[in-house]
Structure formats: structure tokens, C-alpha cells
Design an enzyme around this catalytic site. Sequence first.
Site, PDB file in Angstrom:
ATOM      1  N   ASP A 188       9.533  26.568  -2.050  1.00 43.30           N
ATOM      2  CA  ASP A 188      10.967  26.468  -2.326  1.00 43.30           C
ATOM      3  C   ASP A 188      11.584  27.794  -2.784  1.00 43.30           C
ATOM      4  OD1 ASP A 188       9.892  26.596  -4.869  1.00 43.30           O
ATOM      5  OD2 ASP A 188      11.026  24.907  -5.679  1.00 43.30           O
TER       6      ASP A 188
ATOM      7  N   GLY B 200       5.504  18.925  -3.865  1.00 45.18           N
ATOM      8  CA  GLY B 200       6.416  18.286  -4.819  1.00 45.18           C
ATOM      9  C   GLY B 200       7.456  17.427  -4.131  1.00 45.18           C
TER      10      GLY B 200
ATOM     11  N   GLU C  97       8.089  26.849 -20.191  1.00 50.22           N
ATOM     12  CA  GLU C  97       8.905  26.078 -19.239  1.00 50.22           C
ATOM     13  C   GLU C  97      10.188  25.594 -19.922  1.00 50.22           C
ATOM     14  OE1 GLU C  97       8.402  25.733 -15.943  1.00 50.22           O
ATOM     15  OE2 GLU C  97       6.680  27.054 -16.244  1.00 50.22           O
TER      16      GLU C  97
ATOM     17  N   THR D  63       1.992  22.195 -10.747  1.00 53.51           N
ATOM     18  CA  THR D  63       1.650  23.343  -9.897  1.00 53.51           C
ATOM     19  C   THR D  63       0.195  23.785 -10.091  1.00 53.51           C
ATOM     20  OG1 THR D  63       2.681  24.723 -11.603  1.00 53.51           O
ATOM     21  CG2 THR D  63       3.995  24.255  -9.661  1.00 53.51           C
TER      22      THR D  63
ATOM     23  N   ARG E 289      24.457  21.375  29.113  1.00 50.49           N
ATOM     24  CA  ARG E 289      23.331  20.602  28.571  1.00 50.49           C
ATOM     25  C   ARG E 289      22.014  21.218  29.053  1.00 50.49           C
ATOM     26  NH1 ARG E 289      24.877  14.969  30.617  1.00 50.49           N
ATOM     27  NH2 ARG E 289      22.800  14.467  29.822  1.00 50.49           N
TER      28      ARG E 289
ATOM     29  N   LEU F  98       2.698  26.297  -2.193  1.00 51.34           N
ATOM     30  CA  LEU F  98       2.821  24.987  -2.840  1.00 51.34           C
ATOM     31  C   LEU F  98       4.019  24.237  -2.265  1.00 51.34           C
ATOM     32  CD1 LEU F  98       2.135  26.011  -6.556  1.00 51.34           C
ATOM     33  CD2 LEU F  98       0.530  25.615  -4.678  1.00 51.34           C
TER      34      LEU F  98
ATOM     35  N   SER G 189      39.570  19.898  45.256  1.00 50.47           N
ATOM     36  CA  SER G 189      39.727  19.200  43.974  1.00 50.47           C
ATOM     37  C   SER G 189      39.543  17.698  44.118  1.00 50.47           C
ATOM     38  CB  SER G 189      41.138  19.459  43.427  1.00 50.47           C
ATOM     39  OG  SER G 189      41.274  20.838  43.197  1.00 50.47           O
TER      40      SER G 189
ATOM     41  N   ARG H  81      40.282  11.083  53.033  1.00 50.17           N
ATOM     42  CA  ARG H  81      41.532  10.551  52.505  1.00 50.17           C
ATOM     43  C   ARG H  81      42.140   9.581  53.502  1.00 50.17           C
ATOM     44  NH1 ARG H  81      42.769  16.165  50.924  1.00 50.17           N
ATOM     45  NH2 ARG H  81      44.002  16.447  52.795  1.00 50.17           N
TER      46      ARG H  81
ATOM     47  N   ARG I 205      15.257  16.659  -7.650  1.00 55.86           N
ATOM     48  CA  ARG I 205      16.632  17.113  -7.883  1.00 55.86           C
ATOM     49  C   ARG I 205      17.438  17.271  -6.591  1.00 55.86           C
ATOM     50  NH1 ARG I 205      14.340  21.882 -11.662  1.00 55.86           N
ATOM     51  NH2 ARG I 205      12.496  21.343 -10.438  1.00 55.86           N
TER      52      ARG I 205
HETATM   53  C1  UD1 Z   1       8.089  26.497 -11.383  1.00 55.74           C
HETATM   54  C2  UD1 Z   1       7.369  27.202 -12.562  1.00 55.74           C
HETATM   55  C3  UD1 Z   1       8.409  27.996 -13.375  1.00 55.74           C
HETATM   56  C4  UD1 Z   1       9.154  28.962 -12.470  1.00 55.74           C
HETATM   57  C5  UD1 Z   1       9.743  28.269 -11.248  1.00 55.74           C
HETATM   58  C6  UD1 Z   1      10.232  29.311 -10.264  1.00 55.74           C
HETATM   59  C7  UD1 Z   1       5.531  25.731 -13.183  1.00 55.74           C
HETATM   60  C8  UD1 Z   1       5.036  24.745 -14.158  1.00 55.74           C
HETATM   61  N1  UD1 Z   1       6.742  26.211 -13.401  1.00 55.74           N
HETATM   62  O1  UD1 Z   1       8.985  25.558 -11.942  1.00 55.74           O
HETATM   63  O2  UD1 Z   1       7.751  28.707 -14.406  1.00 55.74           O
HETATM   64  O3  UD1 Z   1      10.174  29.590 -13.207  1.00 55.74           O
HETATM   65  O4  UD1 Z   1       8.737  27.473 -10.570  1.00 55.74           O
HETATM   66  O5  UD1 Z   1      10.873  28.753  -9.164  1.00 55.74           O
HETATM   67  O6  UD1 Z   1       4.825  26.107 -12.279  1.00 55.74           O
HETATM   68  N2  UD1 Z   1       4.449  21.538  -6.383  1.00 55.74           N
HETATM   69  C9  UD1 Z   1       3.314  20.986  -5.826  1.00 55.74           C
HETATM   70  N3  UD1 Z   1       2.637  20.038  -6.511  1.00 55.74           N
HETATM   71  C10 UD1 Z   1       3.018  19.618  -7.750  1.00 55.74           C
HETATM   72  C11 UD1 Z   1       4.174  20.187  -8.313  1.00 55.74           C
HETATM   73  C12 UD1 Z   1       4.866  21.143  -7.616  1.00 55.74           C
HETATM   74  O7  UD1 Z   1       2.935  21.335  -4.706  1.00 55.74           O
HETATM   75  O8  UD1 Z   1       2.334  18.752  -8.292  1.00 55.74           O
HETATM   76  C13 UD1 Z   1       5.188  22.563  -5.625  1.00 55.74           C
HETATM   77  C14 UD1 Z   1       6.606  22.140  -5.316  1.00 55.74           C
HETATM   78  O9  UD1 Z   1       6.664  21.470  -4.072  1.00 55.74           O
HETATM   79  C15 UD1 Z   1       7.349  23.450  -5.284  1.00 55.74           C
HETATM   80  C16 UD1 Z   1       6.536  24.350  -6.223  1.00 55.74           C
HETATM   81  O10 UD1 Z   1       5.292  23.722  -6.388  1.00 55.74           O
HETATM   82  O11 UD1 Z   1       7.373  24.008  -3.991  1.00 55.74           O
HETATM   83  C17 UD1 Z   1       7.244  24.537  -7.572  1.00 55.74           C
HETATM   84  O12 UD1 Z   1       7.403  23.255  -8.170  1.00 55.74           O
HETATM   85  P1  UD1 Z   1       8.725  22.878  -8.957  1.00 55.74           P
HETATM   86  O13 UD1 Z   1       8.584  21.498  -9.443  1.00 55.74           O
HETATM   87  O14 UD1 Z   1       9.913  23.217  -8.146  1.00 55.74           O
HETATM   88  O15 UD1 Z   1       8.591  23.874 -10.203  1.00 55.74           O
HETATM   89  P2  UD1 Z   1       9.757  24.422 -11.109  1.00 55.74           P
HETATM   90  O16 UD1 Z   1      10.155  23.379 -12.055  1.00 55.74           O
HETATM   91  O17 UD1 Z   1      10.803  25.024 -10.284  1.00 55.74           O
HETATM   92 CA    CA Z   2      11.214  25.133  -8.100  1.00 52.78          CA
END
Ligand code: UD1
Ligand code: CA
Length: 459
Positions: free
Chosen positions: A104, A12, A158, A80, A336, A9, A408, A443, A16
Site C-alpha cells: 500500500d 491486510g 504506533e 505485519t 470496439r 506485504l 448513403s 430503391r 479503512r
Molecule cells: C504500518 C507500520 C507503521 C508505518 C506504516 C507506514 C506496523 C505495525 N506499522 O502501519 O509503523 O508508519 O505502516 O505506511 O507495521 N499486512 C499484512 N498482514 C497483516 C497486517 C498487515 O500483510 O497481518 C500488510 C497490509 O496489507 C499492508 C501492510 O502490511 O499492505 C501495512 O499494514 P497496515 O495495516 O496498513 O499498517 P499501518 O497501520 O499502515
Molecule cells: Ca498502511
Amino acid sequence: MKNHTAIVLAAGKGTRMKSDMPKVLHEVAGEPMILHVIRLLKVLGMGRILVVVGHGSAEVRARLAGYDITFVEQTEQLGTGHAVLSAMKALKGCKGDVLILSGDVPLLSAPTVKGLFKIFNKEGPARALAFISAFIEDPTGYGRVIRDDNGAILRIAEQKDANTAEKAVKEINTGCYLADARFLAKNIEKIGSSNAQAEYYLPDLIPLALKAGSKVSALTLADPEEVMGINNRVELAAAGALMRKRILTALMRSGVTIIDPLRTVISADVKIGRDTIIHPSVSISGSTIGRGCTIEQGAIITASKIGDGTTVRPYSIIESGTIGKSASIGPFARLRPEVKLSDEVRIGNFVEIKKSTLGKGTKAGHLSYLGDSHIGAGVNIGAGTITCNYDGVNKYLTRIDEGVFIGSDSQLIAPVRVGKGAYVGSGTTVTRDVPPGALVTSRGSEKVIKGWVKKKFGK
Ligand code: UD1
Ligand code: CA
């Protein structure tokens, strides 16, 4: 693992991070965090890798080109659960299990994922879902694992939905799951969004699995380091430190001396031979360093190959170069791209070299620019020598044959060739080819006027 599919995944926004760049491209130990996850999946031998992209999709796709990945677009980031839903079409025909990881969480290790497969398979033929949990001193921000009085897993709460009692739970969801493909296909659409963030939460698969009569188990880690999720730049720096420690520890165990691991930055793709010594404040990425080398303080080496027994002295920069054995570079040298130095070459301070080859034992000790040049073996380049390779429009080649001595403060106006064993007198501007064995000087004749100062200024 060939039958199994991984979904990563990475759609996102990473709000933050407060960044214009997609979160998963922020670097941990010199490489985008998601690349660490991809490398893990390659090490595990996953049959297929699906990456869900959305925010900054083009950038993420471009950075991951060439890794045999199927990209899936999640146009709206609705959570997610929704991200996995977006990948279902691409998942069709998957015969094995589905490993779901977050882009992440870059520190996850192969033995841990193998452990997840193990506990999942223990659930038997009716298995649906397993995930990795961990105990964390400060669980703020993570989903908490809610269990019943007998310790059976019920669901994940959550951060934004948890009540005070739930917030006190220190067992967290790491966001790493293993699911049965059919269970996933049947249930992913059932996830709702009635929660504090109005998002589709992937962890809501847990109550769905329980409802379907399956057991959900967790692999609980005692050491939470490797499952830390990166949501801001403080965590980014902390993950970088952990990753570097892991890389440096492996190098030290393989016979490399690292004088100060806290001040050394080496990326995961670097190979270093035994008995090489790395001094403090060195940065190395994408490179292979031989045995018995010494890389001194402040050197920066990228995409290069360095032979056995070579010394890189302080504050030298080497960019995609190839250097032979027992050479010495620096201090304060700049190589380089497209530089090839043979064995035993000596490059001293304030020497810049670009797109050049230098033969065995050739020396350029001080204050020179060598660009677009082909220099033979045993050549001595005097202090302040400059190859004038550019006329404002085109670049030209300078050839300096074997055994030449360049005095030189000389300039070589390219295209020009100095033949084997020739001598260039100090302060010469060489504009025409010099035959082998000749001396060339340009020279003006020296004049000494006695008493000139007194005559001019009267004192
Ligand atoms: C998520 C979990 C949480 C867990 C934590 C661990 C959920 C709802 N919560 O929270 O339980 O403790 O990870 O690190 O799953 N992403 C998408 N599409 C979206 C949303 C998110 O691809 O619509 C991806 C983000 O890019 C990221 C990952 O999913 O890589 C996690 O999303 P994030 O928003 O960081 O979730 P957390 O709030 O950390
Ligand atoms: Ca996360």
C-alpha cells in the site's frame, strides 16, 4: 540486486478503505497499487519477489499472474510482523538481503530504495536492519520514530500505542525495511504482541536488533510524497494525483505536450512519441501513441496502437485497436476491439466499428455501423451505412473491395461482397454479391402526386 529477495506485504484487509475489494487492488493512476510496487522491484532487478497474501488472496493472485511472483499465504492477519513470519519458509536459502515493502505504498521510487541499500551496507558486516523514515507535517496514523537524546533510533511507536509526547513526533516509519536474512530468520519469531492492537508489529525488529548489538539506521527523506501509505480513499485519490503528475512530467520532459495535466489521466504503461499533443480530459492506458499525433478532448484510448500524425478528435473511444499514420478518428467515434485501420483512414462522427479492417484512405464520415467487415483501400462509406452482420444466431463477414462507393443509407446483408470499384446507390439493401464495376440499386421507383395534400385534407 540478483541475490536479494523482496517481501511485499499485501494480506491486510484494508478496513479503512470500506471496500469489498482487497486494498492493494484499488487503482492508482489506472493500475492496482501493488502493481506499482512490483514494477519497482522489477526495475531494481530483485532476484525473487515474495508477496504475502491473505484477505482476498485469490483476487490478488489472479491480478498479479504472470509477474514471476512467489505467493505466500497468511491465513490470519495478525500484524505485519506475523506477515513476514509467514514468508520465512519461502525465504529459506536466501543468500542476499531482504527488502520488505508494503503493497500500500505505491509511489516509492528506485533511487530511494537504492539509497536504503547504501546506508545499510555502510553499517558493515554486523548489519541487521535499516528502514526509511520521513518527516510529515501531519503524522497521524503512522508509526513514529523514537530516538534517544543523541538521535540514535530506539523503536517505533504506533499511533494507537503512542503517548502524547510520542504523538508529537513528526518523523514517521514508512514501512520500508532492509534486513539481513540471518538476522531476520533468528529474530522474527521473537516479536511479541503485547500492544494496543494485540498484533505482531514488524517495527519491533528494531529493539531486537539493538539488543543483539547491531546498529539500526534510517534513510530519512526530506520529501515524504513518495512514501505515503494508502489506508483510505482520500489517500487513494491523493496518491493517484501524485502518480499522474509523475507520469505526465516524464512524458512532457520527453517531448509530449499536455495541455492540462490536472485533467489528463495516462497510466504508467503508455508510450507517446514527441510532438504529440494531448488535450484536456483525455484518458489513455496500455497504449502506444506515435509522434506528432493530436489527441483531442475527452478521448478514451485503451490497449491500442496509434501511428504517427494521427488525430483522435473529441469524445472518441478506441478499445484495443490498431490505427495507421495520418488517420483521423471522430469526433464521437467508437472503435470496439479488433479494429485495424490503415494509414489516412477517416472516421467521422457517430461511426461504430467492430472487428474490421479498413484499407488506406478509406472514409466513413457519418453515422455508420461496420462490424465483421473487410474493407479495401480508397472506399467511400456513405452516411448511415450499416453492415447487417448478425442473423440472431451467427455473425457473417462483409467484404467491400478497393475503390467501392457505398451510397448513403445502405444496408449490406452479410455474408456479402461488393467487388472492386462497384457503386451501391443510396438507400440500397445489398443481399447478393455485386460484381466489380457494377451499379446496384434497390430503391422503389419515385412517385410524385401533385395536389395530394389539398385533396386529402381539403386545405
Ligand atoms: C504500518 C507500520 C507503521 C508505518 C506504516 C507506514 C506496523 C505495525 N506499522 O502501519 O509503523 O508508519 O505502516 O505506511 O507495521 N499486512 C499484512 N498482514 C497483516 C497486517 C498487515 O500483510 O497481518 C500488510 C497490509 O496489507 C499492508 C501492510 O502490511 O499492505 C501495512 O499494514 P497496515 O495495516 O496498513 O499498517 P499501518 O497501520 O499502515
Ligand atoms: Ca498502511
